[in-house]
Design an enzyme around this catalytic site. Structure first.
Site, PDB file in Angstrom:
ATOM      1  N   MET A 203       0.850  -1.200   0.000  1.00 53.34           N
ATOM      2  CA  MET A 203       0.000   0.000   0.000  1.00 53.34           C
ATOM      3  C   MET A 203       0.883   1.246   0.000  1.00 53.34           C
ATOM      4  SD  MET A 203      -3.467  -0.923   2.007  1.00 53.34           S
ATOM      5  CE  MET A 203      -2.886  -0.666   3.660  1.00 53.34           C
TER       6      MET A 203
ATOM      7  N   HIS B 249       9.161   1.038   3.511  1.00 48.84           N
ATOM      8  CA  HIS B 249      10.286   1.099   4.444  1.00 48.84           C
ATOM      9  C   HIS B 249      11.185  -0.113   4.186  1.00 48.84           C
ATOM     10  CE1 HIS B 249       7.986  -1.942   6.555  1.00 48.84           C
ATOM     11  NE2 HIS B 249       6.972  -1.100   6.668  1.00 48.84           N
TER      12      HIS B 249
ATOM     13  N   HIS C 213       9.671  -3.525   3.460  1.00 51.16           N
ATOM     14  CA  HIS C 213       9.165  -3.768   2.107  1.00 51.16           C
ATOM     15  C   HIS C 213      10.323  -4.068   1.148  1.00 51.16           C
ATOM     16  CE1 HIS C 213       5.761  -1.084   3.577  1.00 51.16           C
ATOM     17  NE2 HIS C 213       5.109  -2.108   3.090  1.00 51.16           N
TER      18      HIS C 213
ATOM     19  N   GLN D  75     -10.431  -2.464   2.302  1.00 56.37           N
ATOM     20  CA  GLN D  75      -9.946  -3.183   3.489  1.00 56.37           C
ATOM     21  C   GLN D  75      -9.896  -2.291   4.733  1.00 56.37           C
ATOM     22  OE1 GLN D  75      -6.046  -4.089   1.457  1.00 56.37           O
ATOM     23  NE2 GLN D  75      -5.235  -3.867   3.533  1.00 56.37           N
TER      24      GLN D  75
HETATM   25  O1  PAF Z   1      -0.276  -5.837   3.455  1.00 57.90           O
HETATM   26  C1  PAF Z   1      -0.666  -4.893   2.715  1.00 57.90           C
HETATM   27  O2  PAF Z   1       0.035  -3.918   2.489  1.00 57.90           O
HETATM   28  C2  PAF Z   1      -2.044  -4.973   2.084  1.00 57.90           C
HETATM   29  O3  PAF Z   1      -2.953  -5.608   2.933  1.00 57.90           O
HETATM   30  C3  PAF Z   1      -2.035  -5.653   0.700  1.00 57.90           C
HETATM   31  C4  PAF Z   1      -1.595  -7.097   0.768  1.00 57.90           C
HETATM   32  C5  PAF Z   1      -1.111  -4.882  -0.230  1.00 57.90           C
HETATM   33  C6  PAF Z   1      -3.437  -5.633   0.102  1.00 57.90           C
HETATM   34  O4  PAF Z   1      -3.923  -4.332  -0.035  1.00 57.90           O
END
Ligand code: PAF
Length: 289
Positions: free
Chosen positions: A31, A35, A38, A62
């Site tokens: 999303m 950092h 990731h 979500q």
């Molecule tokens: O973990 C996340 O950043 C989010 O839940 C994802 C997997 C990108 C789905 O929007």
């Protein structure tokens, strides 16, 4: 040179070209507001694939109505720079209209049963429907051979594995380790919501998980371990959503049960909701005898 794709035909053309060249495609959905945690997932994807795609999409479905969708940090320029340095080949940055062409309320929904009712699912109703829906769409768009998800979102990883297994999706799910700050706080985009005063307290979560592990390994009853953990967190100023010990599939272990387990915490400190977990294996000692 990193490619930024914002339209589906662009994404499909690039990935189609890689496929024709016989390349293996790796995928890291995010999303944004990236950092080091990731970037470690990108490096892991690179070990398993010839080309790596990362998506940046703050997925509205979500987030609950009172959650942080509006203020979720959006930093596309620095994310793109970081992804280029981390060895990502393509950034997929779709709009809400591309992801939800009929609108978010009229989307086809993917709903994973059972494991989504508890823990994060209980605290954040509808959250995992949003995650499963967007992940299914992203997998369809990118069609990766492998996809990497962080272990910090332990239940999300379980939900994605269930989705892939149940729907027979041809993608291998790989789990990436949680990266931590020096005091043990798990790296998360939401850490920046913490005030200067709250920041040292936030590391209590990791220390409490370590205590849950050592108390379980010492043979303490699960409910006592959980109660003690919640108390430690409350004393530090958290509002606790859960502090539990579970089997790896998130079901409840029997009293004195050995085998792999995982301690999980979700708790709020001021305006910031934090989650973390720690996996461990007490072996198979016959406590009940
Ligand atoms: O973990 C996340 O950043 C989010 O839940 C994802 C997997 C990108 C789905 O929007």
């Amino acid at each position: 040179m990193i490619v930024i794709a914002t339209q589906l035909p662009e994404l499909r053309a690039r990935i189609g070209q890689w496929r024709r060249e016989g390349k293996r495609v790796g995928f890291v959905p995010t999303m944004g507001n990236l950092h080091a945690g990731h970037y470690a997932l990108i490096a892991l994807a690179r070990q398993h694939a010839d080309c790596v795609v990362a998506s940046i999409f703050v997925n509205p479905t979500q987030f609950g109505p009172n959650e942080d969708f509006g203020r979720y940090p959006r930093t596309p320029e620095s994310d793109q720079e970081g992804l280029a340095s981390a060895g990502c080949d393509l950034v997929w940055m779709p709009s809400v209209e591309t992801m939800y062409p009929h609108g978010v309320d009229a989307t086809v929904r993917v709903s994973v049963p059972i494991i989504t009712d508890m823990l994060e699912g209980a605290s954040r109703p509808g959250h995992f429907d949003g995650v499963a829906t967007v992940v299914a769409k992203l997998f369809n768009q990118v069609q990766p051979d492998i996809a990497v998800f962080g272990r910090k979102d332990y239940q999300q990883l379980a939900v994605v594995r269930y989705l892939v297994g149940d729907m027979g999706l041809p993608v291998e799910i790989i789990a990436g380790e949680t990266l931590r700050e020096a005091d043990g706080l798990a790296m998360s985009s939401r850490n920046q919501y913490l005030s200067t005063n709250e920041r040292p307290t936030a590391a209590t979560i990791h220390r409490t998980l370590q205590q849950m592990r050592s108390q379980t390994l010492a043979g303490n009853a699960r409910l006592d371990v959980e109660r003690a953990a919640s108390q430690v967190l409350r004393d530090a100023g958290f509002i606790v959503d859960y502090a539990v010990v579970r089997r790896p599939d998130l079901s409840d272990p029997e009293w004195g049960e050995g085998g792999p387990q995982v301690a999980l915490i979700a708790a709020r400190l001021g305006r910031t909701r934090l989650i973390d977990n720690i996996a461990f294996d007490p072996g198979n000692w016959p406590l009940a005898e």
